[in-house]
Design an enzyme around this catalytic site. Structure first.
Site, PDB file in Angstrom:
ATOM      1  N   CYS A  77       3.925   1.800  -1.109  1.00 35.39           N
ATOM      2  CA  CYS A  77       2.794   1.062  -0.539  1.00 35.39           C
ATOM      3  C   CYS A  77       2.154   0.254  -1.652  1.00 35.39           C
ATOM      4  CB  CYS A  77       1.797   2.076   0.020  1.00 35.39           C
ATOM      5  SG  CYS A  77       0.263   1.342   0.601  1.00 35.39           S
ATOM      6  N   CYS A 195       3.634  -6.441   0.909  1.00 35.70           N
ATOM      7  CA  CYS A 195       3.240  -5.250   1.669  1.00 35.70           C
ATOM      8  C   CYS A 195       4.520  -4.697   2.255  1.00 35.70           C
ATOM      9  CB  CYS A 195       2.263  -5.626   2.783  1.00 35.70           C
ATOM     10  SG  CYS A 195       1.983  -4.295   3.988  1.00 35.70           S
TER      11      CYS A 195
HETATM   12  N1  DGL Z   1       2.399  -0.805   3.576  1.00 34.28           N
HETATM   13  C1  DGL Z   1       1.241  -0.852   2.771  1.00 34.28           C
HETATM   14  C2  DGL Z   1       1.292  -1.874   1.657  1.00 34.28           C
HETATM   15  O1  DGL Z   1       2.310  -2.117   1.151  1.00 34.28           O
HETATM   16  C3  DGL Z   1      -0.081  -0.720   3.423  1.00 34.28           C
HETATM   17  C4  DGL Z   1      -0.399  -1.560   4.592  1.00 34.28           C
HETATM   18  C5  DGL Z   1      -1.713  -1.099   5.144  1.00 34.28           C
HETATM   19  O2  DGL Z   1      -1.828   0.093   5.461  1.00 34.28           O
HETATM   20  O3  DGL Z   1      -2.649  -1.911   5.203  1.00 34.28           O
HETATM   21  O4  DGL Z   1       0.339  -2.434   1.252  1.00 34.28           O
END
Ligand code: DGL
Length: 276
Positions: A77, A195
């Site tokens: 993440c 993301c």
């Molecule tokens: N998948 C995550 C990222 O890479 C988080 C997305 C989220 O929960 O806002 O930032």
């Protein structure tokens, strides 16, 4: 802290997004066991403050280390990496810890037009970690930064609906706001997906930016780096059947569905459970 080669590798994200990283990890390290946690009852992280994300990351790290004795952790993440990886490192200094961040450096060297688009959460783009990554780049490339509010959440929900109109509409809105994509002067010829949820919208994004624009994500480089460090530490499994256990703090079926689509049938039988 004892790190055991036979132990699993922990992976977590706010939801299904980190499966895009898990897929690359499994391809790179097919003999490993993985424990994946989707913190879906607390998603999206990208629109939360740093204290909240740090507290959730700490909780999941503790679960993965204390309950599953993970030998390494991949923070799949961008937002949690940007806001919480320092705290996680201090909590378990001996645990190999890998984060993900928007691949702006490789994107800059790929770009011929010197103009690169970056889609990420507001939390990632506002973070000190991302700002110092950006400021530290010695490049003439202009980065067009776009916080894609609601997109990770729409991707998270898409398995509950027959169509993914919300995902397409948000991709369109943000791509148009960013400006022109293409290979002509003044256009963005590289798009960074900052993301881990966004690779699930790859088809929509490709259709919007056109076939000549390169879309860069982080799964493969992170998997290669994790592999290398585990080899160097003597912690890589080189035989046996790999597998994955999935945990969700929210809708387990949603995670299972996304994982089947993304990781493929070879994952059966699933071990899927709710984590509180
Ligand atoms: N998948 C995550 C990222 O890479 C988080 C997305 C989220 O929960 O806002 O930032």
């Amino acid at each position: 802290m004892k790190l055991d080669k036979a132990s699993p590798i922990g992976v977590f994200d706010s939801g299904v997004g980190g499966l895009s990283i898990l897929k690359a990890l499994q391809a790179q390290m097919p003999h490993e066991q993985f424990v994946y946690v989707a913190d879906s009852s607390h998603a999206p992280y990208g629109e939360r403050d740093a204290d909240f994300v740090q507290q959730r990351a700490g909780h999941l790290l503790q679960f993965l280390r204390e309950q599953h004795q993970v030998k390494a952790l991949v923070v799949a993440c961008n937002t949690a990496t940007a806001l919480a990886i320092h705290n996680m490192r201090s909590a378990y200094p001996e645990l190999p810890l890998f984060g993900v961040e928007p691949a702006i450096k490789p994107a800059a060297s790929l770009s011929h037009t010197q103009r690169v688009g970056v889609m990420a959460t507001a939390g990632t783009l506002k973070s000190e970690k991302f700002q110092s990554l950006l400021n530290g780049l010695q490049t003439d490339v202009t980065f067009v930064l776009q916080a894609c509010e609601g997109l990770a959440d729409a991707i998270e929900q898409q398995w509950q609906h027959a169509d993914n109109k919300a995902v397409s509409a948000l991709c369109k809105k943000y791509a148009e706001t960013m400006g022109a994509f293409g290979t002509q002067a003044g256009q963005m010829d590289v798009l960074v997906l900052g993301c881990t949820h966004y690779p699930f919208a790859m088809n929509e994004l490709h259709a919007l930016v056109g076939p000549d624009v390169q879309i860069v994500e982080t799964g493969v480089p992170v998997a290669r780096h994790t592999h290398k460090v585990l080899v160097d530490l003597g912690l890589l499994q080189t035989s046996g059947v790999g597998g994955v256990q999935l945990f969700a703090t929210g809708d387990v079926q949603n995670l299972q569905h996304a994982a089947q689509m993304w990781l493929g049938e070879r994952q059966e039988p699933w071990h899927v459970a709710t984590l509180t």
